[in-house]
Motif scaffolding. Structure first.
Motif, PDB file in Angstrom:
ATOM      1  N   VAL A  73      -4.136   2.047  -3.728  1.00 25.32           N
ATOM      2  CA  VAL A  73      -4.993   1.030  -4.551  1.00 25.32           C
ATOM      3  C   VAL A  73      -4.305   0.977  -5.926  1.00 25.32           C
ATOM      4  O   VAL A  73      -4.680   2.152  -6.429  1.00 25.32           O
ATOM      5  CB  VAL A  73      -6.388   1.033  -4.352  1.00 25.32           C
ATOM      6  CG1 VAL A  73      -6.997   0.126  -5.262  1.00 25.32           C
ATOM      7  CG2 VAL A  73      -6.702   0.950  -2.779  1.00 25.32           C
ATOM      8  N   ALA A  74      -3.828   0.113  -6.399  1.00 26.94           N
ATOM      9  CA  ALA A  74      -3.178  -0.162  -8.126  1.00 26.94           C
ATOM     10  C   ALA A  74      -4.514  -0.459  -8.608  1.00 26.94           C
ATOM     11  O   ALA A  74      -4.420  -1.580  -9.561  1.00 26.94           O
ATOM     12  CB  ALA A  74      -2.265  -1.159  -7.903  1.00 26.94           C
ATOM     13  N   THR A 113       0.889  -1.293   0.081  1.00 22.82           N
ATOM     14  CA  THR A 113       0.003  -0.050   0.028  1.00 22.82           C
ATOM     15  C   THR A 113       0.817   1.294  -0.071  1.00 22.82           C
ATOM     16  O   THR A 113       0.688   2.212  -0.774  1.00 22.82           O
ATOM     17  CB  THR A 113      -0.934  -0.205   1.290  1.00 22.82           C
ATOM     18  OG1 THR A 113      -1.611  -1.200   1.034  1.00 22.82           O
ATOM     19  CG2 THR A 113      -1.728   1.173   1.190  1.00 22.82           C
ATOM     20  N   ASN A 114       1.748   1.194   0.892  1.00 21.95           N
ATOM     21  CA  ASN A 114       2.784   2.471   0.929  1.00 21.95           C
ATOM     22  C   ASN A 114       3.413   2.705  -0.394  1.00 21.95           C
ATOM     23  O   ASN A 114       3.683   3.717  -0.742  1.00 21.95           O
ATOM     24  CB  ASN A 114       3.485   2.365   2.108  1.00 21.95           C
ATOM     25  CG  ASN A 114       2.658   2.620   3.446  1.00 21.95           C
ATOM     26  OD1 ASN A 114       1.661   3.204   3.251  1.00 21.95           O
ATOM     27  ND2 ASN A 114       3.359   1.995   4.464  1.00 21.95           N
ATOM     28  N   THR A 115       4.164   1.646  -0.972  1.00 21.37           N
ATOM     29  CA  THR A 115       4.728   1.928  -2.225  1.00 21.37           C
ATOM     30  C   THR A 115       3.651   2.257  -3.425  1.00 21.37           C
ATOM     31  O   THR A 115       4.003   3.243  -3.997  1.00 21.37           O
ATOM     32  CB  THR A 115       5.255   0.637  -2.681  1.00 21.37           C
ATOM     33  OG1 THR A 115       6.286   0.208  -1.738  1.00 21.37           O
ATOM     34  CG2 THR A 115       6.130   0.601  -4.057  1.00 21.37           C
ATOM     35  N   ILE A 116       2.386   1.896  -3.271  1.00 25.98           N
ATOM     36  CA  ILE A 116       1.560   2.386  -4.283  1.00 25.98           C
ATOM     37  C   ILE A 116       1.136   3.934  -3.983  1.00 25.98           C
ATOM     38  O   ILE A 116       1.159   4.659  -5.102  1.00 25.98           O
ATOM     39  CB  ILE A 116       0.320   1.601  -4.271  1.00 25.98           C
ATOM     40  CG1 ILE A 116       0.521   0.044  -4.821  1.00 25.98           C
ATOM     41  CG2 ILE A 116      -0.803   1.929  -5.325  1.00 25.98           C
ATOM     42  CD1 ILE A 116       1.169  -0.159  -6.059  1.00 25.98           C
ATOM     43  N   LYS A 117       1.044   4.099  -2.812  1.00 28.79           N
ATOM     44  CA  LYS A 117       0.877   5.551  -2.546  1.00 28.79           C
ATOM     45  C   LYS A 117       1.770   6.523  -3.155  1.00 28.79           C
ATOM     46  O   LYS A 117       1.716   7.571  -3.590  1.00 28.79           O
ATOM     47  CB  LYS A 117       0.501   5.783  -1.231  1.00 28.79           C
ATOM     48  CG  LYS A 117      -0.602   5.406  -0.356  1.00 28.79           C
ATOM     49  CD  LYS A 117      -0.801   5.699   1.082  1.00 28.79           C
ATOM     50  CE  LYS A 117      -2.306   5.179   1.589  1.00 28.79           C
ATOM     51  NZ  LYS A 117      -2.293   5.518   2.942  1.00 28.79           N
ATOM     52  N   ALA A 118       3.054   6.116  -2.952  1.00 25.34           N
ATOM     53  CA  ALA A 118       4.368   6.748  -3.370  1.00 25.34           C
ATOM     54  C   ALA A 118       4.164   6.731  -4.943  1.00 25.34           C
ATOM     55  O   ALA A 118       4.400   8.037  -5.188  1.00 25.34           O
ATOM     56  CB  ALA A 118       5.541   6.222  -2.800  1.00 25.34           C
TER      57      ALA A 118
END
Length: 102
Positions: free
Chosen positions: A86-87, A63-68
């Motif tokens: 969310v991707a 989740t945090n990588t997708i937000k970034a």
């Protein structure tokens, strides 16, 4: 491997971009594996796209990588994504557009 909907050519472009900026994604092969995502996480941390807390550089697309990634795509100036981690189809389409060229 997690290409988030990118084909090999677009994934190679993302790897090329990461490599060009010195983030060493490993082999530029169109397969976004752990090394590619670690490189992306380092880029996101260095440029403040990780938010108020630095990402753990582990190569896991959570989740945090997708937000970034969403913040990075918004920062690029052409996207207006919700930063929700969310991707979904909008994030995947934006990532596709952003990786048309290296």
């Amino acid at each position: 491997m997690n290409n988030l909907g990118l084909n090999a050519a677009h994934a190679k472009n993302w790897q090329c971009y990461l490599d060009y900026w010195g983030y060493r994604p490993g082999t530029i092969d169109g397969q976004l594996g752990t090394d590619s995502w670690k490189a992306a996480q380092r880029l996101f941390n260095d440029y403040g796209h990780s938010g108020s807390h630095k990402l753990v550089v582990d190569g896991i697309v959570g989740t945090n990588t997708i937000k970034a990634l969403q913040r990075f795509l918004n920062w690029s100036g052409v996207e207006h994504l919700a930063v929700d981690g969310v991707a979904g189809p909008d994030t995947r389409a934006a990532f596709w557009r952003a990786t048309r060229a290296c």
